[in-house]
Design a protein around this motif. Structure first.
Motif, PDB file in Angstrom:
ATOM      1  N   ALA A 174      72.434  16.126   3.318  1.00  0.00           N
ATOM      2  CA  ALA A 174      72.428  16.469   1.902  1.00  0.00           C
ATOM      3  C   ALA A 174      71.014  16.778   1.419  1.00  0.00           C
ATOM      4  N   VAL A 175      70.065  15.906   1.777  1.00  0.00           N
ATOM      5  CA  VAL A 175      68.673  16.131   1.374  1.00  0.00           C
ATOM      6  C   VAL A 175      68.123  17.391   2.035  1.00  0.00           C
ATOM      7  N   ALA A 176      68.419  17.557   3.322  1.00  0.00           N
ATOM      8  CA  ALA A 176      67.916  18.723   4.053  1.00  0.00           C
ATOM      9  C   ALA A 176      68.493  20.015   3.487  1.00  0.00           C
ATOM     10  N   PHE A 177      69.760  20.001   3.106  1.00  0.00           N
ATOM     11  CA  PHE A 177      70.378  21.204   2.532  1.00  0.00           C
ATOM     12  C   PHE A 177      69.704  21.584   1.221  1.00  0.00           C
ATOM     13  N   VAL A 178      69.452  20.598   0.392  1.00  0.00           N
ATOM     14  CA  VAL A 178      68.803  20.874  -0.900  1.00  0.00           C
ATOM     15  C   VAL A 178      67.405  21.446  -0.688  1.00  0.00           C
ATOM     16  N   LEU A 179      66.626  20.822   0.198  1.00  0.00           N
ATOM     17  CA  LEU A 179      65.225  21.213   0.362  1.00  0.00           C
ATOM     18  C   LEU A 179      65.059  22.489   1.196  1.00  0.00           C
ATOM     19  N   ASN A 180      65.888  22.651   2.219  1.00  0.00           N
ATOM     20  CA  ASN A 180      65.761  23.814   3.106  1.00  0.00           C
ATOM     21  C   ASN A 180      66.404  25.065   2.538  1.00  0.00           C
ATOM     22  N   THR A 181      67.517  24.876   1.840  1.00  0.00           N
ATOM     23  CA  THR A 181      68.384  26.010   1.525  1.00  0.00           C
ATOM     24  C   THR A 181      68.624  26.213   0.030  1.00  0.00           C
ATOM     25  N   ALA A 182      69.143  25.184  -0.647  1.00  0.00           N
ATOM     26  CA  ALA A 182      69.567  25.365  -2.038  1.00  0.00           C
ATOM     27  C   ALA A 182      68.398  25.674  -2.975  1.00  0.00           C
ATOM     28  N   LEU A 183      67.355  24.839  -2.954  1.00  0.00           N
ATOM     29  CA  LEU A 183      66.226  25.064  -3.864  1.00  0.00           C
ATOM     30  C   LEU A 183      65.488  26.371  -3.563  1.00  0.00           C
ATOM     31  N   PRO A 184      65.176  26.688  -2.301  1.00  0.00           N
ATOM     32  CA  PRO A 184      64.534  27.980  -2.039  1.00  0.00           C
ATOM     33  C   PRO A 184      65.373  29.165  -2.506  1.00  0.00           C
ATOM     34  N   THR A 230      59.573  24.231  -7.211  1.00  0.00           N
ATOM     35  CA  THR A 230      58.886  24.422  -5.939  1.00  0.00           C
ATOM     36  C   THR A 230      57.568  23.674  -5.903  1.00  0.00           C
ATOM     37  N   GLN A 231      56.827  23.737  -7.008  1.00  0.00           N
ATOM     38  CA  GLN A 231      55.545  23.037  -7.071  1.00  0.00           C
ATOM     39  C   GLN A 231      55.737  21.529  -6.957  1.00  0.00           C
ATOM     40  N   LEU A 232      56.777  21.018  -7.606  1.00  0.00           N
ATOM     41  CA  LEU A 232      57.039  19.575  -7.577  1.00  0.00           C
ATOM     42  C   LEU A 232      57.417  19.112  -6.169  1.00  0.00           C
ATOM     43  N   THR A 233      58.321  19.840  -5.523  1.00  0.00           N
ATOM     44  CA  THR A 233      58.729  19.446  -4.166  1.00  0.00           C
ATOM     45  C   THR A 233      57.580  19.606  -3.173  1.00  0.00           C
ATOM     46  N   ASP A 234      56.725  20.614  -3.385  1.00  0.00           N
ATOM     47  CA  ASP A 234      55.554  20.771  -2.525  1.00  0.00           C
ATOM     48  C   ASP A 234      54.618  19.579  -2.670  1.00  0.00           C
ATOM     49  N   ASN A 235      54.481  19.106  -3.900  1.00  0.00           N
ATOM     50  CA  ASN A 235      53.605  17.961  -4.151  1.00  0.00           C
ATOM     51  C   ASN A 235      54.133  16.678  -3.516  1.00  0.00           C
ATOM     52  N   MET A 236      55.455  16.619  -3.318  1.00  0.00           N
ATOM     53  CA  MET A 236      56.056  15.423  -2.722  1.00  0.00           C
ATOM     54  C   MET A 236      55.901  15.387  -1.203  1.00  0.00           C
ATOM     55  N   LEU A 237      55.415  16.500  -0.631  1.00  0.00           N
ATOM     56  CA  LEU A 237      55.080  16.566   0.792  1.00  0.00           C
ATOM     57  C   LEU A 237      56.246  16.156   1.692  1.00  0.00           C
ATOM     58  N   PHE A 238      57.428  16.676   1.391  1.00  0.00           N
ATOM     59  CA  PHE A 238      58.557  16.456   2.296  1.00  0.00           C
ATOM     60  C   PHE A 238      58.258  17.102   3.639  1.00  0.00           C
ATOM     61  N   GLN A 239      58.521  16.388   4.721  1.00  0.00           N
ATOM     62  CA  GLN A 239      58.322  16.936   6.059  1.00  0.00           C
ATOM     63  C   GLN A 239      59.546  16.718   6.944  1.00  0.00           C
TER      64      GLN A 239
END
Length: 340
Positions: A153-163, A175-184
């Protein structure tokens, strides 16, 4: 553990799709307002699911709890083999396309770097080697259904849905907020690796499957239409929606993988033709670019004549020749165990 022949057939279909993608690669050099570009866009958009499906197949095979994956075997058999293949074929492609200009240290070092980095299509091998290294971690995730659901679920949101949502030029703050959270950790192809395993463990109702198929068809159509619309607006090729993590491609990949489970070939048993073709798919991946280049020099390419006919003619010829060469390579002692 019975052999899942539907995965072998899916692997054969996926490698054929890869050849089609690389047959149309010159579309980026065409005028986006021309008919030729529009035709190549359709062919390319139809098969962008190829790489994600390959990763999903690997996920099923490597994350199956019934099959142990000890570290020693993982590195000695899988990781080392991929590294060997990368080095050998990187050298082959470097020698064919970028031979050293002379024997100076600078020229030889440049050649060495080119060989190690590999040809453009070899990115997949580097990526899959990285996933193999992470298999022990992903097996821990796959072992817990709730953890797997949460990760996907998290990977789908970050990899696919938000982009996808931000690709239209809005919501850039997200995008700026998620970039600041440094998801890896949830980013990248581990998503498809685990998704393939998750789908293989699910029993969908007929209604759910129908919904997945309809979304997949919509995904293919959206890949083509959004790429066309964005490119026309920009006056140049915009390939955002071709990305392996774009929402349309994700939907198409999921639908095809789900559908493959319904293909009428039962687990177990013997299917020698399917087995031979499936065993040759890596070889096809490694040699098909050489074959496409050779065909182009002989006058056969996606633009040699009307692309409506030229694309399937070129891709079909490349697929047949590549499978023949790959089948031959699998018969060569030592070479077949280490380089193909």
């Amino acid at each position: 553990m019975q052999r899942l022949w539907n995965l072998d057939i899916l692997r054969i279909v996926a490698i054929s799709a890869v050849v089609v993608i690389h047959t149309t690669q010159n579309m980026s050099k065409l005028d986006v307002t021309g008919l030729d570009w529009a035709v190549l866009n359709v062919y390319d958009g139809l098969v962008r699911w190829a790489a994600p499906v390959f990763v999903m197949i690997s996920g099923v095979l490597f994350l199956n709890p019934a099959k142990e994956q000890p570290l020693k075997k993982l590195y000695a058999k899988n990781v080392l083999r991929i590294v060997t293949i990368i080095l050998f074929w990187g050298l082959v492609y470097a020698a064919l396309n970028h031979p050293p200009a002379d024997l100076s240290s600078e020229s030889l070092y440049a050649f060495f770097c080119t060989a190690v980095l590999g040809h453009y299509h070899m990115w997949f091998l580097y990526m899959i080697a990285g996933l193999y290294i992470l298999v022990p971690v992903m097996r821990c995730i796959a072992a817990s259904p709730k953890t797997l659901d949460y990760f996907l679920a998290v990977a789908f949101v970050l990899n696919t849905a938000l982009p996808f949502l931000t690709s239209f030029g809005h919501l850039s703050l997200i995008t700026q907020l998620t970039d600041n959270m440094l998801f890896q950790m949830p980013l990248g192809y581990s998503f498809y690796f685990l998704l393939g395993f998750w789908l293989s463990q699910r029993d969908f109702t007929r209604k759910q499957e129908t919904g997945i198929y309809l979304l997949g068809i919509a995904g293919v159509a959206a890949t083509i239409l959004l790429t066309y619309a964005a490119s026309q607006a920009a006056g140049k090729p915009v390939l955002t929606y071709y990305g392996n993590f774009s929402l349309p491609v994700c939907l198409a990949s999921t639908a095809l993988f789900t559908w493959s489970r319904r293909w009428p070939i039962a687990p177990g048993g013997k299917h020698p033709v399917v087995s031979r073709l499936s065993a040759s798919t890596l070889g096809v991946y490694l040699v098909h670019v050489i074959v496409l280049d050779a065909l182009a020099r002989l006058g056969l390419s996606a633009l040699a004549f009307n692309p409506v006919l030229a694309v399937p003619a070129t891709a079909g010829a490349a697929i047949v020749i590549s499978f023949a060469l790959a089948a031959l390579m699998t018969k060569i002692p030592f070479f077949n165990k280490h380089f193909v």
